[in-house]
Scaffold this motif. Structure first.
Motif, PDB file in Angstrom:
ATOM      1  N   GLY A  83      90.838  56.574  -6.320  1.00  0.00           N
ATOM      2  CA  GLY A  83      91.845  56.764  -5.217  1.00  0.00           C
ATOM      3  C   GLY A  83      92.242  55.300  -4.675  1.00  0.00           C
ATOM      4  O   GLY A  83      93.075  55.433  -3.491  1.00  0.00           O
ATOM      5  N   THR A  84      92.255  54.095  -5.474  1.00  0.00           N
ATOM      6  CA  THR A  84      92.865  53.066  -5.183  1.00  0.00           C
ATOM      7  C   THR A  84      93.860  52.592  -6.380  1.00  0.00           C
ATOM      8  O   THR A  84      93.693  52.983  -7.269  1.00  0.00           O
ATOM      9  CB  THR A  84      91.868  51.914  -4.859  1.00  0.00           C
ATOM     10  N   ILE A  85      94.651  51.997  -5.719  1.00  0.00           N
ATOM     11  CA  ILE A  85      95.679  51.050  -6.853  1.00  0.00           C
ATOM     12  C   ILE A  85      95.041  49.662  -7.065  1.00  0.00           C
ATOM     13  O   ILE A  85      94.713  49.159  -6.013  1.00  0.00           O
ATOM     14  CB  ILE A  85      97.278  50.897  -6.323  1.00  0.00           C
ATOM     15  N   VAL A  86      94.551  49.502  -8.334  1.00  0.00           N
ATOM     16  CA  VAL A  86      94.197  48.440  -8.514  1.00  0.00           C
ATOM     17  C   VAL A  86      95.144  47.428  -9.648  1.00  0.00           C
ATOM     18  O   VAL A  86      95.419  48.017 -10.583  1.00  0.00           O
ATOM     19  CB  VAL A  86      92.725  48.807  -9.498  1.00  0.00           C
ATOM     20  N   CYS A  87      95.129  46.095  -9.218  1.00  0.00           N
ATOM     21  CA  CYS A  87      95.695  45.098 -10.271  1.00  0.00           C
ATOM     22  C   CYS A  87      94.581  44.495 -10.866  1.00  0.00           C
ATOM     23  O   CYS A  87      93.917  43.690 -10.382  1.00  0.00           O
ATOM     24  CB  CYS A  87      96.631  44.252  -9.423  1.00  0.00           C
ATOM     25  N   PRO A  88      94.219  44.895 -12.173  1.00  0.00           N
ATOM     26  CA  PRO A  88      93.075  44.213 -12.800  1.00  0.00           C
ATOM     27  C   PRO A  88      93.302  42.785 -13.183  1.00  0.00           C
ATOM     28  O   PRO A  88      94.616  42.547 -13.177  1.00  0.00           O
ATOM     29  CB  PRO A  88      93.114  45.031 -14.258  1.00  0.00           C
ATOM     30  N   ALA A  89      92.293  42.275 -13.399  1.00  0.00           N
ATOM     31  CA  ALA A  89      92.458  40.927 -13.808  1.00  0.00           C
ATOM     32  C   ALA A  89      93.370  40.383 -15.114  1.00  0.00           C
ATOM     33  O   ALA A  89      93.992  39.374 -14.979  1.00  0.00           O
ATOM     34  CB  ALA A  89      90.971  40.164 -13.851  1.00  0.00           C
ATOM     35  N   ASP A  90      93.359  41.476 -15.922  1.00  0.00           N
ATOM     36  CA  ASP A  90      94.072  41.325 -17.068  1.00  0.00           C
ATOM     37  C   ASP A  90      95.601  41.890 -16.831  1.00  0.00           C
ATOM     38  O   ASP A  90      96.397  42.370 -17.959  1.00  0.00           O
ATOM     39  CB  ASP A  90      93.593  41.696 -18.234  1.00  0.00           C
ATOM     40  N   GLY A  91      95.955  42.405 -15.737  1.00  0.00           N
ATOM     41  CA  GLY A  91      97.032  43.016 -15.577  1.00  0.00           C
ATOM     42  C   GLY A  91      97.796  42.450 -14.487  1.00  0.00           C
ATOM     43  O   GLY A  91      97.796  41.165 -14.325  1.00  0.00           O
ATOM     44  N   GLY A  92      98.979  43.198 -13.993  1.00  0.00           N
ATOM     45  CA  GLY A  92      99.880  42.549 -12.874  1.00  0.00           C
ATOM     46  C   GLY A  92     101.241  42.955 -13.487  1.00  0.00           C
ATOM     47  O   GLY A  92     101.368  44.036 -14.109  1.00  0.00           O
ATOM     48  N   GLY A  93     102.114  42.198 -12.612  1.00  0.00           N
ATOM     49  CA  GLY A  93     103.545  42.713 -12.680  1.00  0.00           C
ATOM     50  C   GLY A  93     103.932  43.072 -11.203  1.00  0.00           C
ATOM     51  O   GLY A  93     103.179  42.956 -10.619  1.00  0.00           O
ATOM     52  N   ASN A  94     105.122  43.690 -11.412  1.00  0.00           N
ATOM     53  CA  ASN A  94     105.597  44.087 -10.037  1.00  0.00           C
ATOM     54  C   ASN A  94     105.685  45.655 -10.220  1.00  0.00           C
ATOM     55  O   ASN A  94     106.555  46.271 -10.894  1.00  0.00           O
ATOM     56  CB  ASN A  94     107.082  43.642  -9.802  1.00  0.00           C
ATOM     57  N   LEU A  95     104.869  46.142  -9.067  1.00  0.00           N
ATOM     58  CA  LEU A  95     105.050  47.551  -8.944  1.00  0.00           C
ATOM     59  C   LEU A  95     105.434  48.063  -7.871  1.00  0.00           C
ATOM     60  O   LEU A  95     105.096  47.808  -6.618  1.00  0.00           O
ATOM     61  CB  LEU A  95     103.261  48.322  -8.966  1.00  0.00           C
ATOM     62  N   PHE A  96     106.651  48.684  -8.002  1.00  0.00           N
ATOM     63  CA  PHE A  96     107.603  48.753  -7.018  1.00  0.00           C
ATOM     64  C   PHE A  96     107.653  50.260  -6.754  1.00  0.00           C
ATOM     65  O   PHE A  96     107.598  51.258  -7.627  1.00  0.00           O
ATOM     66  CB  PHE A  96     109.060  48.430  -7.256  1.00  0.00           C
ATOM     67  N   THR A  97     108.088  50.781  -5.343  1.00  0.00           N
ATOM     68  CA  THR A  97     108.276  51.975  -4.875  1.00  0.00           C
ATOM     69  C   THR A  97     109.822  52.461  -5.654  1.00  0.00           C
ATOM     70  O   THR A  97     110.464  51.610  -5.722  1.00  0.00           O
ATOM     71  CB  THR A  97     108.413  52.350  -3.276  1.00  0.00           C
ATOM     72  N   GLU A  98     109.688  53.601  -5.961  1.00  0.00           N
ATOM     73  CA  GLU A  98     111.140  54.298  -6.574  1.00  0.00           C
ATOM     74  C   GLU A  98     112.041  54.066  -5.305  1.00  0.00           C
ATOM     75  O   GLU A  98     113.273  53.794  -5.702  1.00  0.00           O
ATOM     76  CB  GLU A  98     110.941  55.572  -7.257  1.00  0.00           C
ATOM     77  N   ALA A  99     111.631  54.611  -4.104  1.00  0.00           N
ATOM     78  CA  ALA A  99     112.584  54.655  -3.050  1.00  0.00           C
ATOM     79  C   ALA A  99     112.883  53.304  -2.500  1.00  0.00           C
ATOM     80  O   ALA A  99     111.885  52.297  -2.799  1.00  0.00           O
ATOM     81  CB  ALA A  99     111.851  55.333  -1.860  1.00  0.00           C
ATOM     82  N   GLU A 100     113.966  53.047  -1.682  1.00  0.00           N
ATOM     83  CA  GLU A 100     114.039  51.883  -1.022  1.00  0.00           C
ATOM     84  C   GLU A 100     113.960  52.004   0.338  1.00  0.00           C
ATOM     85  O   GLU A 100     113.982  53.252   1.023  1.00  0.00           O
ATOM     86  CB  GLU A 100     115.771  51.554  -1.209  1.00  0.00           C
ATOM     87  N   TYR A 101     113.816  50.938   1.104  1.00  0.00           N
ATOM     88  CA  TYR A 101     113.522  51.156   2.666  1.00  0.00           C
ATOM     89  C   TYR A 101     113.976  49.858   3.295  1.00  0.00           C
ATOM     90  O   TYR A 101     114.275  48.952   2.661  1.00  0.00           O
ATOM     91  CB  TYR A 101     111.679  50.924   2.762  1.00  0.00           C
ATOM     92  N   ASP A 102     114.659  50.073   4.356  1.00  0.00           N
ATOM     93  CA  ASP A 102     115.226  49.185   5.180  1.00  0.00           C
ATOM     94  C   ASP A 102     114.169  48.735   6.335  1.00  0.00           C
ATOM     95  O   ASP A 102     113.652  47.803   6.438  1.00  0.00           O
ATOM     96  CB  ASP A 102     116.596  49.617   5.651  1.00  0.00           C
ATOM     97  N   ASN A 103     114.203  49.608   7.458  1.00  0.00           N
ATOM     98  CA  ASN A 103     113.318  49.387   8.650  1.00  0.00           C
ATOM     99  C   ASN A 103     112.062  50.267   8.339  1.00  0.00           C
ATOM    100  O   ASN A 103     112.244  51.382   8.265  1.00  0.00           O
ATOM    101  CB  ASN A 103     114.071  49.769   9.778  1.00  0.00           C
ATOM    102  N   PHE A 104     111.115  49.666   8.555  1.00  0.00           N
ATOM    103  CA  PHE A 104     109.771  50.423   8.312  1.00  0.00           C
ATOM    104  C   PHE A 104     108.423  49.873   8.808  1.00  0.00           C
ATOM    105  O   PHE A 104     108.532  48.799   9.174  1.00  0.00           O
ATOM    106  CB  PHE A 104     109.461  50.628   6.619  1.00  0.00           C
ATOM    107  N   VAL A 105     107.360  50.728   8.843  1.00  0.00           N
ATOM    108  CA  VAL A 105     106.012  50.017   9.219  1.00  0.00           C
ATOM    109  C   VAL A 105     105.163  50.419   8.206  1.00  0.00           C
ATOM    110  O   VAL A 105     104.993  51.717   7.448  1.00  0.00           O
ATOM    111  CB  VAL A 105     105.557  50.776  10.518  1.00  0.00           C
ATOM    112  N   LEU A 106     104.831  49.398   7.170  1.00  0.00           N
ATOM    113  CA  LEU A 106     103.702  49.492   6.086  1.00  0.00           C
ATOM    114  C   LEU A 106     102.413  49.326   6.665  1.00  0.00           C
ATOM    115  O   LEU A 106     101.917  48.444   7.045  1.00  0.00           O
ATOM    116  CB  LEU A 106     104.201  48.714   4.966  1.00  0.00           C
TER     117      LEU A 106
END
Length: 185
Positions: free
Chosen positions: A25-48
């Protein structure tokens, strides 16, 4: 924003190794991983809102108002996610600490939980105002228009963006994210 099962609604750009994976149930960036994982949607004004857990010397970031291409820290904005207590980061600049708008606005320090514990973070982007709250404490309260330094503005054209993707910006160290949710304003 994240269904807890897979990376539906997300797009990996510039991935290394496995990129990002879903574990319990978690998103993990492993030690041997990475890069940019983006939302497909775009956001302008938001609370994350999200929770994150670091390991010693972990380094990641939250991209906001970022395009898919280019360096999200400059073409958009990056909110630093960092174990800045690690010896390897002892000489970083103030605007490189956890929670900072990377190399633009420095975050207040001393509110991050120890490595291995879950932290709660909230990033609000409303027009030209960005706030970062860590474990209930506002650590950045920035009016983007208050940045007048021409060198910073030249290096960070993304400060002018009003919309874009939200992303996890992995740098080859393990970081876990859970309970990611976004509300458009």
């Amino acid at each position: 924003m994240f269904n807890g099962k897979d990376l539906s609604g997300w797009k990996l750009m510039g991935g290394r190794g496995p990129g990002y994976v879903v574990e319990k149930g978690t998103i993990v960036c492993p030690a041997d991983g990475g890069g940019n994982l983006f939302t497909e949607a775009e956001y302008d004004n938001f609370v994350l809102r999200f929770e994150f857990k670091l390991e010693p010397a972990s380094n990641n970031g939250i991209g906001i108002r970022a395009p898919f291409e280019g360096d999200a820290a400059y073409q958009g904005m990056e909110i630093q996610v960092l174990d800045d207590t690690a010896a390897v980061y002892k000489d970083i600049q103030p605007a490189q600490h956890h929670g900072s708008i990377y190399m633009v606005f420095a975050a207040k320090q001393g509110h991050q939980k120890p490595v291995g514990e879950w932290n709660q973070e909230e990033i609000t982007a409303r027009g030209r105002h960005v706030t970062v709250k860590l474990n209930g404490v506002v650590i950045v309260d920035a009016n983007l228009d208050s940045m007048k330094d021409p060198e910073v503005l030249k290096a960070h054209p993304g400060l002018a963006r009003s919309t874009g993707h939200i992303g996890l910006l992995g740098h080859g160290s393990r970081v876990e994210f859970r309970n990611l949710r976004v509300r458009k304003l």
